[in-house]
Enzyme design. Structure first.
Site, PDB file in Angstrom:
ATOM      1  N   ARG A  82       0.844  -1.201   0.000  1.00 43.06           N
ATOM      2  CA  ARG A  82       0.000   0.000   0.000  1.00 43.06           C
ATOM      3  C   ARG A  82       0.875   1.245   0.000  1.00 43.06           C
ATOM      4  O   ARG A  82       1.774   1.397   0.812  1.00 43.06           O
ATOM      5  CB  ARG A  82      -0.917   0.008   1.230  1.00 43.06           C
ATOM      6  CG  ARG A  82      -1.676   1.315   1.466  1.00 43.06           C
ATOM      7  CD  ARG A  82      -2.830   1.465   0.488  1.00 43.06           C
ATOM      8  NE  ARG A  82      -3.441   2.776   0.530  1.00 43.06           N
ATOM      9  CZ  ARG A  82      -4.547   3.091   1.186  1.00 43.06           C
ATOM     10  NH1 ARG A  82      -5.165   2.171   1.898  1.00 43.06           N
ATOM     11  NH2 ARG A  82      -5.035   4.299   1.133  1.00 43.06           N
ATOM     12  N   ARG A  91      -5.084   1.739  -5.068  1.00 38.89           N
ATOM     13  CA  ARG A  91      -4.349   1.070  -4.000  1.00 38.89           C
ATOM     14  C   ARG A  91      -4.352  -0.439  -4.167  1.00 38.89           C
ATOM     15  O   ARG A  91      -5.303  -1.012  -4.683  1.00 38.89           O
ATOM     16  CB  ARG A  91      -4.896   1.450  -2.632  1.00 38.89           C
ATOM     17  CG  ARG A  91      -6.366   1.172  -2.458  1.00 38.89           C
ATOM     18  CD  ARG A  91      -6.975   2.087  -1.430  1.00 38.89           C
ATOM     19  NE  ARG A  91      -7.209   3.362  -2.056  1.00 38.89           N
ATOM     20  CZ  ARG A  91      -8.249   4.131  -1.863  1.00 38.89           C
ATOM     21  NH1 ARG A  91      -9.179   3.767  -1.027  1.00 38.89           N
ATOM     22  NH2 ARG A  91      -8.393   5.264  -2.467  1.00 38.89           N
ATOM     23  N   ASP A  94      -6.767  -1.690   0.832  1.00 39.06           N
ATOM     24  CA  ASP A  94      -7.299  -0.705   1.768  1.00 39.06           C
ATOM     25  C   ASP A  94      -8.094  -1.464   2.811  1.00 39.06           C
ATOM     26  O   ASP A  94      -8.997  -2.233   2.468  1.00 39.06           O
ATOM     27  CB  ASP A  94      -8.201   0.295   1.018  1.00 39.06           C
ATOM     28  CG  ASP A  94      -8.675   1.429   1.899  1.00 39.06           C
ATOM     29  OD1 ASP A  94      -7.988   1.772   2.881  1.00 39.06           O
ATOM     30  OD2 ASP A  94      -9.739   1.999   1.591  1.00 39.06           O
ATOM     31  N   ASP A  96     -10.239  -0.812   6.349  1.00 33.84           N
ATOM     32  CA  ASP A  96     -10.832   0.197   7.225  1.00 33.84           C
ATOM     33  C   ASP A  96     -11.590  -0.474   8.350  1.00 33.84           C
ATOM     34  O   ASP A  96     -12.458  -1.326   8.103  1.00 33.84           O
ATOM     35  CB  ASP A  96     -11.812   1.088   6.451  1.00 33.84           C
ATOM     36  CG  ASP A  96     -11.125   2.036   5.494  1.00 33.84           C
ATOM     37  OD1 ASP A  96     -10.031   2.532   5.834  1.00 33.84           O
ATOM     38  OD2 ASP A  96     -11.679   2.286   4.413  1.00 33.84           O
TER      39      ASP A  96
END
Length: 165
Positions: A82, A91, A94, A96
């Protein structure tokens, strides 16, 4: 603590990268991967001059604090190449933290629940696939937000995430 993590990738082989990320999450100390959603293809948000994303959501049981989970997610992203070139840039991976139980955090480096999750079909639909009755802290049932994101096109990818048992 029951937590939910959103996964996304649009560079290289996104399906393989999400599978690798799921395996890394399952292997992380004090984290147990409970289940993961199907994979979905979605258009990029924000900076749109980039390939479509492959997205998923997983449920994890953990003994880690929210900040320790964040550190683990950032380490896994880094292990997967990343790079943060600019906001909403393409990317390789990712990750989250979208929900940490019913707890809320508003820190410089961590906002939970994720502040825009109820506005994004690529988070809501996979989340509701694995947790259909999930309640968003101070927002209510996640399913109440599906109608507002109905125009965001998601395509379910036939391949289901696979992990070695």
């Amino acid at each position: 603590m029951k937590i939910f993590v959103a996964l996304g990738a649009n560079l290289g082989d996104p399906i393989a990268q999400l599978n690798t990320a799921l395996a890394s999450l399952a292997a992380w100390p004090k984290m147990t991967l409970v289940r993961s959603s199907s994979f979905y293809r979605s258009a990029a948000v924000g900076y749109t001059q980039q390939p479509d994303f492959v997205n998923a959501v997983c449920e994890i049981d953990t003994e880690l604090t929210a900040l320790e989970v964040l550190a683990a997610l950032l380490a896994i992203e880094t292990q997967n190449g990343r790079a943060r070139e600019f906001k909403n840039s393409p990317r390789t991976l990712d990750l989250d933290l979208i929900l940490y139980g019913q707890e809320q955090y508003d820190l410089a480096n961590l906002q939970v629940p994720h502040p825009r999750m109820q506005q994004r079909a690529f988070v809501l639909q996979p989340l509701l696939e694995i947790a259909p009755d999930i309640e968003l802290p101070h927002l209510g049932p996640a399913q109440h937000y599906l109608a507002a994101v109905a125009e965001q096109v998601l395509t379910r990818i036939p391949q289901k995430a696979t992990l070695a048992a």
